[in-house]
Scaffold this active site. Structure first.
Site, mmCIF file in Angstrom:
data_model
loop_
_atom_site.group_PDB
_atom_site.id
_atom_site.type_symbol
_atom_site.label_atom_id
_atom_site.label_comp_id
_atom_site.label_asym_id
_atom_site.label_seq_id
_atom_site.Cartn_x
_atom_site.Cartn_y
_atom_site.Cartn_z
ATOM 1 N N ASP A 245 18.467 11.326 61.830
ATOM 2 C CA ASP A 245 17.399 10.838 62.664
ATOM 3 C C ASP A 245 17.335 9.487 62.690
ATOM 4 O O ASP A 245 17.981 8.663 62.148
ATOM 5 C CB ASP A 245 16.207 11.249 61.681
ATOM 6 C CG ASP A 245 14.786 11.296 62.579
ATOM 7 O OD1 ASP A 245 15.014 11.054 63.672
ATOM 8 O OD2 ASP A 245 13.948 11.661 61.718
ATOM 9 N N LYS A 246 16.261 8.908 63.501
ATOM 10 C CA LYS A 246 16.125 7.483 63.616
ATOM 11 C C LYS A 246 14.541 7.176 63.375
ATOM 12 O O LYS A 246 13.735 7.913 63.597
ATOM 13 C CB LYS A 246 16.276 7.238 65.242
ATOM 14 C CG LYS A 246 15.894 5.734 65.408
ATOM 15 C CD LYS A 246 14.904 5.066 66.019
ATOM 16 C CE LYS A 246 13.908 5.994 66.720
ATOM 17 N NZ LYS A 246 12.549 5.310 67.326
ATOM 18 N N HIS A 247 14.349 6.106 62.830
ATOM 19 C CA HIS A 247 12.888 5.769 62.664
ATOM 20 C C HIS A 247 12.649 4.282 62.933
ATOM 21 O O HIS A 247 13.765 3.417 62.639
ATOM 22 C CB HIS A 247 12.436 6.211 61.147
ATOM 23 C CG HIS A 247 10.966 6.017 61.062
ATOM 24 N ND1 HIS A 247 10.209 7.149 61.221
ATOM 25 C CD2 HIS A 247 9.911 5.160 60.637
ATOM 26 C CE1 HIS A 247 8.912 6.968 61.117
ATOM 27 N NE2 HIS A 247 8.909 5.638 60.558
ATOM 28 N N SER A 248 11.370 4.103 63.509
ATOM 29 C CA SER A 248 11.318 2.572 63.830
ATOM 30 C C SER A 248 10.270 2.132 62.784
ATOM 31 O O SER A 248 9.530 2.825 62.309
ATOM 32 C CB SER A 248 11.006 2.464 65.131
ATOM 33 O OG SER A 248 9.889 1.562 65.151
ATOM 34 N N THR B 255 4.382 7.882 67.977
ATOM 35 C CA THR B 255 5.198 8.621 68.630
ATOM 36 C C THR B 255 4.232 10.096 68.807
ATOM 37 O O THR B 255 4.462 10.844 69.991
ATOM 38 C CB THR B 255 6.592 9.038 68.044
ATOM 39 O OG1 THR B 255 7.294 7.852 68.192
ATOM 40 C CG2 THR B 255 7.337 10.133 68.662
ATOM 41 N N ARG C 163 -3.877 2.694 55.057
ATOM 42 C CA ARG C 163 -3.321 1.407 55.290
ATOM 43 C C ARG C 163 -3.562 0.891 56.541
ATOM 44 O O ARG C 163 -3.697 -0.183 56.895
ATOM 45 C CB ARG C 163 -1.772 1.511 54.745
ATOM 46 C CG ARG C 163 -1.523 1.632 53.383
ATOM 47 C CD ARG C 163 -0.053 1.953 53.195
ATOM 48 N NE ARG C 163 0.863 0.963 53.861
ATOM 49 C CZ ARG C 163 1.844 1.476 54.552
ATOM 50 N NH1 ARG C 163 2.404 2.753 54.490
ATOM 51 N NH2 ARG C 163 2.726 0.144 55.103
ATOM 52 N N SER D 224 6.764 4.651 52.650
ATOM 53 C CA SER D 224 6.284 5.404 53.560
ATOM 54 C C SER D 224 7.378 6.121 54.541
ATOM 55 O O SER D 224 7.241 7.210 54.874
ATOM 56 C CB SER D 224 5.235 4.663 54.424
ATOM 57 O OG SER D 224 4.839 5.262 55.521
ATOM 58 N N LYS E 53 9.054 10.138 54.019
ATOM 59 C CA LYS E 53 9.130 11.237 55.095
ATOM 60 C C LYS E 53 10.593 11.627 55.484
ATOM 61 O O LYS E 53 10.854 12.857 55.846
ATOM 62 C CB LYS E 53 8.414 10.730 56.477
ATOM 63 C CG LYS E 53 6.869 10.582 56.159
ATOM 64 C CD LYS E 53 6.158 9.964 57.067
ATOM 65 C CE LYS E 53 6.452 8.512 57.185
ATOM 66 N NZ LYS E 53 5.501 7.775 57.815
ATOM 67 N N LYS E 54 11.528 10.894 55.539
ATOM 68 C CA LYS E 54 12.837 11.096 55.906
ATOM 69 C C LYS E 54 13.503 11.910 54.859
ATOM 70 O O LYS E 54 14.289 12.786 55.329
ATOM 71 C CB LYS E 54 13.672 9.758 56.248
ATOM 72 C CG LYS E 54 13.106 9.062 57.368
ATOM 73 C CD LYS E 54 13.200 9.763 58.811
ATOM 74 C CE LYS E 54 11.915 9.533 59.376
ATOM 75 N NZ LYS E 54 11.754 10.396 60.631
HETATM 76 N N1 URA Z 1 6.145 3.429 60.062
HETATM 77 C C1 URA Z 1 5.934 4.415 58.828
HETATM 78 O O1 URA Z 1 6.303 5.539 58.971
HETATM 79 N N2 URA Z 1 5.175 3.893 57.714
HETATM 80 C C2 URA Z 1 4.984 2.449 57.665
HETATM 81 O O2 URA Z 1 4.574 2.140 56.682
HETATM 82 C C3 URA Z 1 5.398 1.585 58.853
HETATM 83 C C4 URA Z 1 6.045 2.186 59.940
#
Ligand code: URA
Length: 439
Positions: A82-85, A122, A170, A185, A189-190
């Site tokens: 996966d990718k996350h930004s 997203t 937050r 955070s 999730k990942k």
């Molecule tokens: N993306 C996230 O999932 N969490 C954050 O705190 C910032 C960006």
């Protein structure tokens, strides 16, 4: 254990114990700790930070606060990657990247987030596709990933539920820009999504949570080392966020731009570069390809051959969206009643991405309060890239709004967020660095 003691410890610059962190995470997940205490703790962490061991514990505890997916029984013939930004403005990369990597043999189970602070989410963008279900349940999610190669859904109630609640608080308490909180955070999730490897798009610049290169490198190092500690092989790509990525900002407008890209009708150069670089890095980090140049070539071919578009179509229809969405996206997406060009003169020399993101929120394209409804149709299109000569003919952007007043306000915000100079040479490389390990 008293939460006030935990807040006090952090307020006074101390480190939290594993047991204290677990207590907070349990209280987040079962809602037993009220939002005001969580927001106060978030602010104390924001101001006094967390060390590597606290951030690692927070990550692991939030990952374990709900369901943890396991792909090992699915008999997939490729890696789960996966990718996350870290969050940007105009970032529609996920809608391109997931089908491209799937076309190259990866499996991409993408559990995305909603808008956070000034950045778009997203999940919100996906929901601007009529019928597209961002909460299909795990059985369906797994089935789509297995059949199609990718699925983009929203965060579920039971996947890292502690992060889900923390994230929402937050978002509305100005406590987003904290390296340990962002690390925990994202990675919680990942890890809960059960992936084998990850590529992080760490944004840097005025539209990113980390606005200096130094802070962004620190962010990338924190993500790579915390992920490695949890057994998740992670590479980071540092990308420029000193201007909008692509030419649109706003939910439906960004989806439209993504479909234009997948159809090979128009590919913005910076969006193209970021997307293909991240996709290629996913092939490398997951072991699909050893050679980066070959990985880049394969990703490019996935777009030009139309294979990525086909995969997006399959994903979209499997999740309840229209089966002809890629071809006919304009027919399905919400459009704003007011569209106005915004003009200025000179060469565009600066864009304050954060101010632009905030202008979208003011247009109701993002949230000011937890759970607020958003308007899919609003935003900016034809946003000029840095270095554009604006001569009174080419607009700075088009604003899409629900009323004339909202359009005027947003237009003013846009003008305030941008600066022009009579003449300026702009060099703005979009890929700054690829980091494969923490130093
Ligand atoms: N993306 C996230 O999932 N969490 C954050 O705190 C910032 C960006």
């Amino acid at each position: 254990m008293l939460l006030t003691d935990i807040i006090r410890t952090k307020r006074d610059g101390g480190a939290l114990t594993d047991a204290q962190i677990q207590f907070v995470v349990d209280g987040l997940a079962d809602q037993s700790i009220p939002a005001e205490q969580i927001s106060s703790l978030a602010m104390a962490i924001f101001l006094n930070s967390m060390d590597f061991s606290e951030a690692g514990k927070l990550t692991a505890a939030m990952a374990g606060s709900g369901t943890v997916l396991d792909w090992s029984g699915e008999e997939l013939d490729g890696p789960v990657v996966d990718k996350h930004s870290t969050g940007g403005v105009g970032d529609k990369v996920s809608f391109l990247l997931a089908p491209i990597v799937a076309a190259c043999g990866g499996y991409v189970p993408m559990i995305s987030g909603r808008g956070l602070g000034h950045t778009g989410g997203t999940t919100d963008k996906a929901e601007s596709i009529p019928g597209y279900d961002t909460a299909p349940g795990y059985e369906k999610f797994k089935a789509v990933v297995k059949e199609v190669g990718c699925a983009i859904i929203g965060q579920t109630n039971d996947l890292a539920p502690a992060d889900r609640r923390f994230y929402g608080i937050r978002d509305v308490t100005a406590t987003v820009e904290s390296i340990p909180l962002i690390t925990a955070s994202i990675l919680s999730k990942k890890i809960a999504a059960g992936i084998n490897s990850l590529v992080m798009d760490v944004k840097t610049g005025s539209g990113a949570f980390m606005d200096t290169l130094e802070r962004s490198r620190e962010m990338a190092e924190s993500l790579i080392s915390t992920a490695a500690h949890a057994g998740l092989n992670t590479h980071a790509v540092l990308t420029d966020m000193n201007q909008v990525l692509g030419t649109t900002v706003g939910n439906a407008l960004e989806i439209q731009e993504a479909m234009t890209f997948l159809r090979n009708d128009k590919r913005d150069a910076r969006l193209d570069k970021v997307t293909i670089t991240l996709c290629a890095e996913m092939l490398v980090v997951s072991g699909i390809e050893i050679d980066r140049a070959e990985a880049l070539r394969r990703c490019e071919e996935a777009v030009t051959s139309g294979r990525a578009a086909e995969i997006f179509s399959q994903m979209c229809s499997s999740l309840g969206g229209p089966s002809d969405f890629v071809e006919n996206s304009a027919k399905y997406l919400a459009t704003a009643p007011v569209v106005q060009p915004i003009y200025t003169t000179g060469t565009l020399s600066r864009v304050d991405g954060r101010a632009l993101g905030n202008a979208i929120i003011e247009l109701s394209g993002g949230r000011q309060r937890v759970g607020e409804e958003i308007d899919w149709s609003v935003g900016f299109s034809q946003v000029a890239p840095l270095g554009t000569v604006l001569d009174g003919e080419r607009p700075l952007a088009l604003v899409h709004a629900s009323s004339d007043e909202a359009a005027e306000r947003a237009g003013n915000r846009l003008l305030e967020a941008c600066a022009t100079e009579p003449e300026v040479q702009m060099e703005a490389p979009v890929i700054i660095e690829i980091m494969t390990e923490a130093t």
